[in-house]
Design an enzyme around this catalytic site. Structure first.
Site: not given
Lengths: 341, 341, 341, 341
Positions: A142, A235
Site C-alpha cells: 500500500c 498513506h
C-alpha cells in the site's frame, strides 16, 4: 469472481468495491477454516468495519475453505501472507488467474507486479509463468503504490536518480485487529516491520523494464523511512527526488497533468486523473483527499525545490482502496481489456 | 525573574518549570493589556492547560503590562511575535537580559541563537550588542532544536554535508487555541507556515561559528519538510544525513554517547545525557520518550544506513520544554554559570 | 435559494448538500463583510473543509453582504448567533421564508421549531407570525435532533415521563476553528456552553403540541449531560427513559420500525427509515453509522432495560447533516410539499 | 512482594509504582509459560508501554511460572481472568495473602472487595476465608472504583437511592493489545463486554455492610451505561443520583471535602484528598486531572441539580493506577496497617 481471504480488512473492501461493479460479480468467497461453511455475513459478523452495509448478495454466499475447488476464473486474493504463497500457487496451477494483494509472490522473477497506469507492459510476464492456463498477477504494497504512482510521470519524463521518502501511514494498513490503540492514540510509531525494504524493492521492480531475461529493476537510489500515524485511512508520503534532466516546476506539473495512460480504456476503477497535483500550501491531507476518485486517485501537493535533491512534494492515496483492494481490481480490469481473462 | 507573555502555552510552561527551580524564582509576570492588573491565576483562568496545578505563588502575582518597569534582571520571553520584537528590545535597552523564545530577534547578526550543549560559545555575541547592560539571547524554534541537537555530535565529529529532514510536529507547537481540532483529528497537515525556512536558517546559524564579522553560518545543504500530526506534545523528526568522513555505526553511537559538553556544570535543567541513542526498532515515540530527562532530553533511534545519503535516524524532543520554555531557562542557567547575570 | 452564512461549517454543508438537489438550487450566497464582493470560492478559500470538492457553480457566485436585497424566496441560514436574530428577522419581514439553523428565534412563541418526522404540524405557527409574506422556521440544535427523533416514536406510542441523556458530541458541532486541538486530542471535555439548556427546552417544544395559545411544551422531566469527545462528525447520545405505558422490547422495536411519517411524500432528503434500531451489542458507532441515509438517518441500538428508569439505549446522527444543514433543507422540502413556498 | 501477571498493562504498573515504594519491594515476578525463565526485562521487551524506564532491579528478576513456590507473603495479582481464579486460590491456600485486581474472586461471599477509603471494614471477611494463613482481597473493576468513591461520601451522608451512570472509558482499561485502533480512532464504542454488570454488582457489594451472614449489598437502584472513547488513560463517569435526604449543594460539597477516612494513617499511596470536587465548568478532564495525587485521586466536578434525579456530576480517576495497580497496592498498605501481613 472469487475473493480469497474475504473476511479481513482488504477482503471486506473487495466485497464493498465489487458490489456494483459493472464487469465483475462476487460469486465465491474463501476464508479460514473457522469461517468455512458459514454464510459470509455470519463469518464476518461484527468484524465488518466499513461504514457501508454489508452487501446482501455477498452476505448470503457460503464461505469455502482455502484450496476448495472454485468455478470463477478470476480470484482476488487478500490472503494472509502466512498462507497466500501456497494457496495462490495452488489456484494458479489449477488454471485460475489470481490478482493478489499478498506480498508472497510479488518479487518472483516471472510474476508481474503491476500498477496499470505505470507498468502495464509487465503483464506479459504472465506468458512466461509455469502455470498452465492460470497465473498470478500482484499489486504492490500500500505505501509503494503511492510512491510509485507519484514517481512514474517524473521518471518517464525526467529520469529519476535519487529518492528519499518518509511515510505517514494509516492504521488500516495493518489490518484488523492490527495496530493496538495503546500504540497509536496521540502517538507516532517510527517503524513498520518489513515496510521499508518492500517500498524499495517493489518500486524498483515496478519502474523497471521487461527484458528477455525478465524484469530489470530501475536502478535509482531509494531510501524509505516508514512511520505509523493516528490516521484511519490514507498513506501520506513526503518525497524528495533528484532527476537526470533538471525540469522546471511547470514541466513537472505538465508531466503529472498529462499522465493519463489509461484515459481511453474506460476502465471502471481507473480515475480520470490518476495523479492530481494541487497548488494549495496545505494539501494533500488524508481527511480531505483520501477519497478522491472513489479512493483510486493519488493526490500530490507542496511541489517545491529541495535544497538537497532537486524537488520535494507530498503524495497521498487511500491505502486500502488504491493501495490494496482497488489495485487488485484495476489489475483485473486491465487483464480483461487485454483479453487475458 | 520575570515572564513576558506569561499566559500562553509557553508562558505557562515557564511558570510550571520554574516552580521549584533551585536558582530562579518567578517574581513578575507580564501579559497582554486584557490581563494586566489581574492576578496571574485570574488572568490565565481556564486557559491553564497543564496537568499540574497552577503554582500558588505565581497565581498571586499581579500581571503587569508589556513595557511596564520591571525589577528582575532576567526576563524570560514567550511573547507573541506580533509584539516580541519591540518589547524585548525595549527591555534589553533598559538593562535587562532577555532570554527569548520568540522568533523576532533570532536571526539578527548580533543576537546569539543558543543551545548550550551545541554553541555555547555564541554567547559572546552578547558583548557586541548595542544594549548597554542588557541584552537578548534567543533559543531556536521548537523543531530546530530537535534537529540541531541530533546533528551537533555528528557535525562536530564527522562534518555534516547534507541533511534531509521530515517532521512530525505536535499540536502544542502552535500554542493555544492554535490548531483547530477539525484540522488535525485523524489527519496530517503537510504544512506549517514559515517552519521550514526557520528550521533551515536557524540550524545553519546554530551550527555556524563565531568570527570577527559575526556568526558565519554552517554551509551544508539542508532541506526541511514539515508536517503537523495529531500528537499533543513531542516533535519527531526523520533525518537523513551525509557526512564528510564516513563513520561506521559504532563511531556514530560513540559520538552521541560522549556528547555531554555540560556534564561538569551541574546546570539544573541540563540532562545528564542530552542526546540518547536507543537501539530498539521502534523508538523514539512521542508517547514513550517525550518526557525523558524532564522533557529536556533528545531521544534518537533507528540509526541505519541510508541508500541516498549516508545514515538515517529519528529524533524526538518535547517541543514546549526542550523546544521552548526549558530551552530559554537552560540558556539563563548557562548565562549564570558564565557570570553574565 | 440563498445561503446566509455560507462560508462556515454548516454553510459549506448547505452548498455541498444542495449541489445536486432535485428541487433547490443555490442562486445566492451571503456572508460577512470581509467576504462580500468576492466569489464564493475565493471567500471560503482554504476554509473549505469537506472531502468533496467545492461545487463549481457555487464557487462562482458573488458573495453578498448580510442585509443586501435577495431574489430567492427561500433562504437557508447558518448565520452566527451574534447576527442571526436581526438579519433573519429583516429578511422575513422583507417577504422571504427563512429556514434557519441558528438558535436565535428557536424558542420564540410564534416560530416553529420543526423536525418534519416529529412535529410537522407545528408549521402552522408560520401563519401566526408577524412577517407579511415571509416567515421563519427553525430546526433544533444538533444534539437535540438526535434525542428528539429517538424519543418521538416512544413518546407517541407510550408517553415519555422522564429522560436522562448523556451526550458524546463531535468536534464539528462547534464549527471552525471551534474546538482547539489541545482541548480534545485524547481527551473528553464535560461541558458545552449552553448546550444542556438548549437540549432540554428545545426537546420539550418539539414534542409539545399546538394550541390556540401557541405551542404547549411537553412536560416530562428531562436532564441533559453534555460532553465533547475526539470524534469528527456524529453526536452519540446515551439515553434512559421512563414511559407511562410499560412497553416490552418488542413493542418498542415496532414503534421505532413503523415510525415513518413521511414515507409517502418522497422528500429528497428524508430517509426511508428515519430511526433505525440495530440489534448488535456495539452499535451505533460514529465511524460506522454516521453516514446512514446520506447522514440524515438516526441510528439506535443497545435497547435494554434500565434499573432506574424503564429502558436505556444509544442513538446517533450526523450533527452537521441531520443535525444542521440537512435539517434546514428537509424543513424547506416539507414547506414545499405543503405549498408554503 | 511478588507480582503475578507481571508483564501485562497492570503488571507493568505494579512494577512502576512499587519502584520507590517505602514499604514494599518487588522480589519475585510471575508470568506466563512463555516468559518463565527469562529476565523480566527480556520477557516484557517492547511491550513495556510506560513513559518511565523499566526499573533496573525489577528488570533483572527471573520470571517464574504461575504456581511455582514463592517466598513473598504478599502477592499482587493482575493475572488474566482465564487463569486468575485457580492460581490465586492456589497461592492463598499455600499461605500467601493475594491482593488481586482480577475479577474472578471479587463477588465470592467470603472475599472482601475493598476500597480502603470506602469499606475498610470489609477486610474482616478475610477471617472467614478457608485459606489457612493466607487469603484473597480484591479491588474493584476500574470503572467501579471511580463510581464507588464518588458515591461513598454521598451514600454515607445522605443515603443513595438511585444512580444512573454513563461512562467514558479509556483504551488502557482493556490492556494490551486490547482495543484495536481501527475501533477507536475518532470513534466511540457503546459497549464493553461484561462491564455494566460488574459496575452494578461490585458497587452494591462495596457500599454494602458486613453482617453475620456475610456482606449484605447496598440495595439502591443502579443503572450503568458503558462506552469506550479514544482516550489513553482515565475513566470519566457522568452520574445522576437520587438521595434519601435532600442535601443542598453546600452540604454535598462539605461531605466530599471532609471525606478523608485514611487521613491519619499516612499510607504511602493514599491521597490527601481522595475525592476532590472542582468548581470550574469544564472539569474533570482526563488530560488535565488523571494524574492528580499520583493517579490515586478521584476528581469530581460539574455538580449541579438534575431534573430527573436530584443531583448530577462527573467524576474521573486513572483507571490503571487508582482503578487497578494502585488500588491493589493501597489494599496491601491498609492490610499492613491493620497488622494483617
Amino acid at each position: 469472481m472469487a475473493i480469497l481471504g474475504a473476511t479481513g480488512t482488504v477482503g471486506q473492501r473487495f466485497i464493498q468495491l465489487l458490489e456494483n461493479h459493472p464487469w465483475f460479480e462476487v460469486a465465491e468467497v474463501v476464508a479460514s477454516d473457522q469461517s468455512a461453511g458459514k454464510s459470509y455475513a455470519e463469518a464476518v459478523g461484527s468484524r465488518w468495519k466499513l461504514p457501508t452495509a454489508l452487501p446482501q448478495a455477498a452476505g448470503r454466499l457460503k464461505v469455502k475453505r482455502a484450496g476448495a475447488p472454485l468455478r470463477s476464473k478470476i480470484l482476488f486474493s487478500s490472503l494472509d501472507a502466512a498462507v497466500a504463497g501456497e494457496v495462490e500457487a495452488h489456484y494458479a496451477a489449477a488454471g485460475h488467474l489470481v490478482s493478489s494483494n499478498a506480498r508472497n509472490h510479488r518479487m518472483e522473477a516471472d510474476v508481474p507486479l503491476v500498477i496499470p497506469e505505470v507498468n502495464r507492459d509487465h503483464l506479459e510476464m504472465l506468458d512466461r509463468q509455469k502455470y498452465r492456463g492460470g497465473g498470478i498477477v500482484t499489486n504492490p504494497n500500500c505505501s509503494t503504490i503511492v510512491l510509485a504512482m507519484a514517481l512514474a510521470p517524473l521518471h518517464r519524463a525526467f529520469g529519476v536518480e535519487q529518492v528519499l521518502v518518509t511515510t505517514f501511514q494509516a492504521a488500516s494498513g495493518a489490518g484488523y485487529p492490527g495496530v493496538p490503540s495503546l500504540d497509536i492514540l496521540g502517538n507516532v510509531v517510527p517503524y513498520i516491520s518489513g515496510e521499508e525494504a518492500k517500498m524499495e524493492s517493489e518500486t524498483h521492480k515496478i519502474l523497471g523494464r521487461v527484458t528477455k531475461k525478465g524484469i530489470e529493476p530501475a536502478d535509482f537510489a531509494l531510501s524509505a523511512n516508514c512511520h505509523r500515524v493516528p490516521v484511519l485511512d490514507g498513506h501520506l508520503v513526503a518525497v524528495s527526488v533528484k532527476m537526470s534532466r533538471k525540469p522546471r516546476r511547470r514541466s513537472i506539473a505538465d508531466a503529472i497533468r498529462t499522465f493519463r495512460p489509461l484515459a481511453k480504456l474506460a476502465l471502471p476503477s481507473a480515475p480520470d486523473q490518476p495523479v492530481l497535483l494541487r497548488d494549495e500550501d496545505d494539501r494533500p491531507q488524508p481527511r480531505l483527499d483520501v477519497d478522491r476518485a472513489g479512493g483510486m486517485g493519488v493526490t500530490m501537493g507542496r511541489l517545491r525545490p529541495c535544497d538537497v535533491l532537486d524537488w520535494k512534494f507530498d503524495a497521498l492515496a487511500h491505502n486500502v482502496i488504491r493501495g490494496a483492494a482497488g489495485a487488485a481490481i484495476l489489475n483485473a480490469e486491465i487483464l480483461a481489456v487485454e483479453g487475458r481473462l
